[in-house]
Design an enzyme around this catalytic site. Structure first.
Site, mmCIF file in Angstrom:
data_model
loop_
_atom_site.group_PDB
_atom_site.id
_atom_site.type_symbol
_atom_site.label_atom_id
_atom_site.label_comp_id
_atom_site.label_asym_id
_atom_site.label_seq_id
_atom_site.Cartn_x
_atom_site.Cartn_y
_atom_site.Cartn_z
ATOM 1 C CE LYS A 1 -4.470 -1.584 1.840
ATOM 2 N NZ LYS A 1 -5.426 -1.402 2.804
ATOM 3 C CG ASN B 1 -7.586 0.965 -1.146
ATOM 4 O OD1 ASN B 1 -7.432 2.216 -1.811
ATOM 5 N ND2 ASN B 1 -8.709 0.373 -0.638
ATOM 6 N N GLY C 1 -18.218 -4.741 8.584
ATOM 7 C CA GLY C 1 -16.871 -4.721 7.805
ATOM 8 C C GLY C 1 -17.361 -5.121 6.448
HETATM 9 P P1 NDP Z 1 -2.665 -2.665 10.772
HETATM 10 O O1 NDP Z 1 -1.727 -3.655 10.968
HETATM 11 O O2 NDP Z 1 -2.065 -1.650 10.178
HETATM 12 O O3 NDP Z 1 -3.249 -2.188 12.141
HETATM 13 C C1 NDP Z 1 -3.828 -2.896 13.007
HETATM 14 C C2 NDP Z 1 -4.387 -2.101 14.378
HETATM 15 O O4 NDP Z 1 -4.587 -3.004 15.072
HETATM 16 C C3 NDP Z 1 -3.237 -1.354 15.031
HETATM 17 O O5 NDP Z 1 -3.681 -0.016 15.547
HETATM 18 C C4 NDP Z 1 -2.902 -2.453 16.069
HETATM 19 O O6 NDP Z 1 -2.445 -1.690 17.343
HETATM 20 C C5 NDP Z 1 -4.452 -2.950 16.584
HETATM 21 N N1 NDP Z 1 -4.176 -4.064 17.229
HETATM 22 C C6 NDP Z 1 -4.034 -5.379 16.730
HETATM 23 N N2 NDP Z 1 -4.022 -6.180 17.692
HETATM 24 C C7 NDP Z 1 -4.478 -5.627 18.726
HETATM 25 C C8 NDP Z 1 -4.637 -6.248 20.084
HETATM 26 N N3 NDP Z 1 -4.585 -7.280 20.617
HETATM 27 N N4 NDP Z 1 -4.912 -5.157 21.080
HETATM 28 C C9 NDP Z 1 -5.072 -3.892 20.840
HETATM 29 N N5 NDP Z 1 -4.859 -3.169 19.658
HETATM 30 C C10 NDP Z 1 -4.392 -4.065 18.670
HETATM 31 O O7 NDP Z 1 -4.033 -3.166 10.065
HETATM 32 P P2 NDP Z 1 -4.997 -2.428 9.147
HETATM 33 O O8 NDP Z 1 -5.227 -1.206 9.648
HETATM 34 O O9 NDP Z 1 -4.482 -2.389 7.641
HETATM 35 O O10 NDP Z 1 -6.089 -3.162 9.280
HETATM 36 C C11 NDP Z 1 -7.095 -3.366 10.451
HETATM 37 C C12 NDP Z 1 -8.194 -4.396 10.149
HETATM 38 O O11 NDP Z 1 -9.133 -3.720 9.222
HETATM 39 C C13 NDP Z 1 -7.956 -5.680 9.509
HETATM 40 O O12 NDP Z 1 -8.619 -6.760 10.147
HETATM 41 C C14 NDP Z 1 -8.565 -5.544 8.130
HETATM 42 O O13 NDP Z 1 -9.220 -7.004 7.742
HETATM 43 C C15 NDP Z 1 -9.518 -4.612 8.282
HETATM 44 N N6 NDP Z 1 -9.830 -3.663 7.055
HETATM 45 C C16 NDP Z 1 -11.272 -4.021 6.668
HETATM 46 C C17 NDP Z 1 -11.349 -3.347 5.336
HETATM 47 C C18 NDP Z 1 -12.927 -3.222 5.129
HETATM 48 O O14 NDP Z 1 -13.351 -2.864 3.900
HETATM 49 N N7 NDP Z 1 -13.763 -3.727 5.748
HETATM 50 C C19 NDP Z 1 -10.482 -2.434 4.627
HETATM 51 C C20 NDP Z 1 -9.106 -2.378 5.101
HETATM 52 C C21 NDP Z 1 -8.966 -2.981 6.571
HETATM 53 P P3 NDP Z 1 -0.952 -1.189 17.603
HETATM 54 O O15 NDP Z 1 -0.645 -0.076 16.680
HETATM 55 O O16 NDP Z 1 -0.722 -0.925 19.020
HETATM 56 O O17 NDP Z 1 -0.069 -2.370 16.956
#
Ligand code: NDP
Length: 302
Positions: A84, A105, A266
């Site tokens: 991305k 994206n 979602g």
């Molecule tokens: P990233 O890996 O960039 O970010 C993940 C985020 O989740 C971070 O802020 C991370 O926190 C947080 N996180 C993960 N695990 C935990 C936990 N156990 N406790 C607290 N915080 C947590 O992922 P993306 O932003 O790219 O994607 C996130 C979700 O969005 C995915 O599941 C994806 O499938 C979904 N998505 C859905 C779309 C749709 O059209 N429906 C489009 C794009 C994405 P930290 O920064 O502290 O690590």
């Protein structure tokens, strides 16, 4: 003889072509990405002779893959993990929000140039607009990754007044907050963002109108996982959204519904961003119900 004549006149009005217009998704991993069945359901429904290919492209092959897409006259393509941000170096220009987010994206071929767009946040904003005014709304976003950043930027551009970023990692949370309060605010002076570190049983401030789980918590196979939120701080006036497409009816959304909140799942966001991509590529505004049905066949109905 008569048949031959008829066919010839048909050919004269519309040249015969066996070539499909091509789009697709590049990523690694990519096998489980359900975009192809969703997009091709819309192509079929609208009689578009287009194909959407699910393309496994490793990090080191991105430059060659983009050059290949140009050479094969792709009309555009989606990018997912890990491309991305990296794809930007291989494009000819960026749309406004992709430039603000520093992430693409959805690539669109316009006048022979590859232009990077970001439809994640735009798709999300569409789903909110179906239910509420965004102007002056106050949102709490859990997460600070790519999805949260896209949503925060588009909510700000759409007129949100306050955006509270709640995240586990302070560094990532503060980065998104700073982005909104600097570059984005120059274009959307109404907005103010605030970072709050995620604490156990986080209590949602009662003035918030829109609550979004933009973390990956709850994604298959972690079906029981739920963000660390005090669920009793969800009140019926709040619109509650979850970015997790699989499963669509996350534990978080189940808890919100139980407390009388209207919810956005979602799948709706996935469909909305896919519909924007189709519109960018083909000029057609697709029937989103057809796209959602294709996904529900895969993920089940909420
Ligand atoms: P990233 O890996 O960039 O970010 C993940 C985020 O989740 C971070 O802020 C991370 O926190 C947080 N996180 C993960 N695990 C935990 C936990 N156990 N406790 C607290 N915080 C947590 O992922 P993306 O932003 O790219 O994607 C996130 C979700 O969005 C995915 O599941 C994806 O499938 C979904 N998505 C859905 C779309 C749709 O059209 N429906 C489009 C794009 C994405 P930290 O920064 O502290 O690590």
């Amino acid at each position: 003889m008569l048949m031959g004549y008829k066919n010839m006149s048909d050919h004269m009005s519309k040249p015969l072509s066996f070539r499909q217009e091509l789009v697709g998704a590049m990523g690694d991993p990519i096998d489980e990405n359900p975009t192809q069945p969703m997009i091709e359901a819309a192509f079929r429904h609208h009689g578009l002779n287009w194909r959407y290919l699910t393309l496994l492209v490793g990090r080191d092959d991105l430059a060659a893959a983009v050059a290949g897409a140009r050479a094969m006259n792709f009309r555009g393509f989606n990018c997912t993990i890990p491309h991305k941000v990296a794809v930007i170096d291989h494009l000819d220009g960026l749309g406004q929000s992709a430039a603000l987010m520093g992430a693409v994206n959805c690539v669109v071929t316009r006048d022979g140039l590859l232009i990077g767009e970001n439809t994640d946040g735009k798709g999300f904003v569409e789903t909110v607009k179906r239910r509420r005014e965004i102007d002056n709304c106050r949102a709490a976003i859990f997460g600070a990754g790519g999805a949260a950043r896209a949503i925060a930027v588009e909510l700000a551009l759409a007129g949100a007044k306050q955006i509270i970023i709640v995240n586990r990692s302070t560094e990532r949370g503060q980065t998104v907050t700073d982005l909104i309060n600097s570059t984005v605010r120059e274009l959307a002076p109404n907005v103010a963002a605030l970072f709050v570190p995620l604490s156990e049983n986080f209590e949602i401030p009662q003035h918030v109108d829109l609550v979004i789980n933009a973390t990956s918590i709850g994604l298959y196979p972690d079906l029981d996982a739920i963000p660390s939120i005090d669920l009793d701080s969800l009140t019926p006036n709040m619109l509650v959204a979850d970015v997790i497409p699989n499963p669509p009816n996350t534990r978080f959304l189940q808890a919100a519904k139980k407390r009388g909140c209207e919810v956005i799942d979602g799948l709706e966001m996935l469909v909305a961003q896919g519909a924007l991509g189709i519109h960018y590529w083909t000029g057609t505004t697709p029937e989103t119900a057809i796209m959602r049905q294709a996904l529900e066949k895969i993920f089940g109905q909420p």
